[in-house]
Design a protein around this motif. Structure first.
Motif: not given
Length: 560
Positions: A40-52
C-alpha cells in the motif's frame, strides 16, 4: 534476522503512513527502499530535497494525514531549510526520516550538526542514537507531529540502520498514547460577553481560518452567521470555505476583493474563528473600527506585533461557535433577530456580480490581462478539480475564482517563499492517486516555476497529469512593480519570457503558448482527452498590478 531499517519501515507503516516523498542518498536509501516495498505504500522519488518536504506539506493539506518525507544526511538535510519553516508556521504535521552520518566513523565528509539547523526553523529534531530506544523515537516523532501539529525530523545514523534488530514486543503506535480529552469548551462568562456583542452588532462579519476545517465547524459557522445576520469571510489558506453562501465575501486581508475590503472597513464586529489573526489577515489595517472576538484553541493576544482581539474565547472552533449560537437563542429567544442590518438584497447582488478588482491598466495587444485569463480558465475547469497555487505576484488573481470549495484548494504561504507550486502539485497528485486521469490545475509564475523545473521529470516518471498554468510576465512581478514605484531600475527583476512550453516538451510532456484567451476552451478539452501533464505558457501583461502590491506600495514597502 531483520535489519533495523526494516523494523523502522514497519513502524512507519504501523503509524498509518502510505506515501513517502524521497530523494535517496547513503543516509536513507536502505530505509526508503524497505518502506517502498511494504503493501500500500506510494513512493514519490523527486529531484531535489526541498521538494520532499514541500510536497509532503501539500499532501497533508489535501488528506489531513501525517505526511512523510525522507532525505539523506548532511547536504540532504541542509536543503530543507526553506521548506521546513513553511510547514512549521502553517502548523502542518509531518515526519522527516533523515539519515545522520555514521556514528562510529572517525571521519565523514558530509557530517554536520543537523539538530540546530532543524530547530532554527521551528521544527523538532530527534537524534535516534540508542538502539534499544529506536521504536520509542519513531513513536515520539509521530506523537509530537500529531498533538503539536508540527514537523519532526528523525535523524538516524546510517550505520546503525544496518545492524540486526529483533523486537521483544510488537510496535506500539503513537495513537495508543494519544490523550482522549475531547473538544475544548469555552468559559461561559466569556461566551456571555461575546453573545452580548454579537446580539447588538449592526454590521457583523464572521471570519474563519483553517481551524474551522480541522474542527469540522463549517456548518456550525454558517448557522451562526445566518442566525446573527453576519457576513462570512475566510483566510487565504481556507479559500473557498463559504464558496456557496450568498453572503460569503471570500478572502479577507492582503487578498481582499474591493467589495470585501469595503465591508471590513465598515464592520462594527468581527468574530474570528479558527485563525491566529496574523498580520496578513488585515486585522491591523482594515479592522480599525470593529470590535474583535477571537474563537481559537490557542489565542495569543499579541500576534505579529499587534493586538489580535478584544475578547478571547479559548475553545475548539466548533464548540465555541455552537456556544455562541445557543447563547443568542437564550438571550433573544429562539429565532428572534439580532440588531444586524448588514445583509441586504443589494449586497447579495454585488457579491454575486462585482469583479474582485476593476482597476484599469494599459495592456499591450500581444499580452493578456491575468484577470481575464483566470476568468477564462475558471469557466472551463470543472469545480471538482483541485486548484494548487504557488507564490509571488501572480498568486492573487486565481484566488478570486468562483464556486470552488476549500477542500480543493492548496497553497502554503506562511513563510512567503516562492518556487513551491510544482512541489505542492506533486503532493496533491500523490494524495489523489488519479495518475493520468489527474484533475489538478497549478497556477505558478514563470520565475517560481523555474525554481524547480526539474520536477517535470518527476511528473513524467510518476505518470501524474497536471495542468500547469504558468503566468508569464517576464520576470519577478512583485519586485519589478515595487522597483518601478520607487523610481528605480527594474532590469534585474526582468529576465525575458522563456519558452516554457518547449521546456515541457523536452521532458516528454505537452506545452502550448497562449496569447489569446479564446484558445483556452479548446486547449482544455484537448488536455482533458489525454494523459500527460502540460504547461500553458500564458503571456500576461507586466503592467497589471495586483491589489496586494498596490496596497504595499501605498503603505511603503517594508513598512509593516
Amino acid at each position: 534476522m531483520p535489519k533495523l531499517y526494516e523494523a523502522l519501515a514497519d513502524a512507519f507503516l504501523a503509524e498509518g503512513v502510505d506515501t513517502q516523498f524521497v530523494l535517496m542518498g547513503d543516509g536513507n536509501m536502505h530505509w526508503s527502499t524497505a518502506f517502498s516495498k511494504l503493501p500500500g505504500v506510494e513512493t514519490v522519488h523527486v529531484r531535489h530535497e526541498h521538494v520532499t518536504v514541500a510536497a509532503a506539506t501539500a499532501y497533508n493539506v489535501a488528506t489531513g494525514k501525517v505526511a512523510v518525507a525522507s532525505v539523506t544526511c548532511g547536504p540532504g538535510v541542509t536543503q530543507l531549510m526553506t521548506a521546513l519553516p513553511a510547514a512549521v508556521r502553517a502548523r502542518l504535521p509531518m515526519v522527516v526520516f533523515a539519515g545522520e552520518s555514521p556514528i562510529n566513523a572517525k571521519f565523514y565528509n558530509q557530517a554536520i550538526d543537523q539538530a540546530p539547523l532543524v530547530t532554527a526553523t521551528g521544527a523538532r529534531y530527534i537524534a535516534a542514537h540508542s538502539l534499544p530506544r529506536m521504536m520509542d523515537y519513531v513513536r515520539e516523532a509521530f506523537h509530537i507531529a500529531k498533538t503539536e501539529r508540527q514537523p519532526v525530523v528523525l535523524g538516524v545514523p546510517y550505520d546503525l540502520q544496518k545492524v540486526e534488530h529483533m523486537a521483544n514486543q510488537p510496535y506500539e503506535t503513537s495513537e495508543m498514547y494519544h490523550p482522549k480529552v475531547g473538544r475544548m469548551h469555552p468559559d461561559p462568562e466569556v461566551v456571555a460577553e461575546a453573545v452580548e456583542r454579537l446580539a447588538a452588532a449592526k454590521r457583523p462579519i464572521i471570519f474563519c481560518g483553517r481551524g474551522v476545517l480541522w474542527s469540522g465547524a463549517r456548518d456550525a459557522v454558517i448557522k451562526l452567521a445566518d442566525r446573527s445576520g453576519a457576513l462570512l469571510a475566510n483566510t487565504l489558506p481556507a479559500r473557498g470555505l463559504f464558496h456557496d453562501h450568498p453572503f460569503g465575501l471570500g478572502i479577507a486581508g492582503s487578498y481582499f476583493s474591493s467589495l470585501g475590503r469595503e465591508m471590513f472597513e465598515s464592520a462594527d464586529l468581527i468574530v474570528a474563528v479558527g485563525t491566529s489573526l496574523s498580520y496578513y489577515t488585515g486585522v491591523g489595517h482594515y479592522w480599525g473600527k470593529s470590535f474583535k472576538i477571537q474563537i481559537d484553541d490557542a489565542p495569543r493576544g499579541l500576534r505579529d506585533g499587534q493586538k489580535a482581539a478584544d475578547i478571547y474565547v479559548k475553545s475548539d472552533s466548533r464548540v465555541g461557535v455552537e456556544a455562541l449560537l445557543a447563547g443568542l437563542d437564550k438571550k433573544l429567544g429562539s429565532g428572534k433577530p439580532t440588531a444586524a442590518t448588514i445583509r441586504t438584497k443589494e449586497l447579495e447582488h454585488r457579491i454575486a456580480t462585482e469583479p474582485a478588482d476593476a482597476m484599469k491598466f494599459d495592456i499591450a495587444p500581444d499580452v493578456l490581462d491575468p484577470r481575464e485569463v483566470v476568468k477564462a480558465i475558471d469557466a472551463v475547469v470543472p469545480k471538482d478539480w483541485d486548484v494548487v497555487v504557488g507564490g509571488g505576484h501572480q498568486a492573487y488573481f486565481n484566488t478570486q475564482m468562483k464556486g470552488r470549495p476549500a477542500d480543493r484548494y492548496t497553497t502554503i504561504r506562511e513563510f512567503g517563499a516562492v518556487g513551491n507550486g510544482l512541489s505542492y502539485a506533486l503532493g496533491v497528485a500523490a494524495a489523489r492517486r488519479q495518475g493520468r486521469n489527474g484533475k489538478i490545475v497549478l497556477f505558478e509564475g514563470d520565475g517560481g516555476l523555474l525554481f524547480h523545473i526539474q520536477e517535470l521529470e518527476t511528473l513524467k516518471r510518476q505518470g501524474y497529469r497536471i495542468l500547469i498554468c504558468a503566468m508569464n510576465d517576464g520576470g519577478y512581478g512583485s519586485e519589478f512593480h515595487k522597483l518601478r514605484a520607487d523610481g528605480l531600475d527594474d532590469s534585474l527583476a526582468l529576465f525575458g519570457r522563456p519558452a516554457l512550453e518547449k521546456i515541457s516538451q523536452g521532458f516528454g510532456l505537452r506545452g502550448h503558448e497562449i496569447r489569446d484567451v479564446s484558445a483556452i476552451p479548446k486547449l482544455f478539452a484537448d488536455f482533458s482527452a489525454q494523459g500527460e501533464s502540460e504547461i500553458w505558457n500564458i503571456q500576461i501583461s507586466d503592467q497589471v498590478t495586483a491589489p496586494v502590491i498596490r496596497q504595499t506600495i501605498k503603505r511603503g514597502h517594508g513598512n509593516m
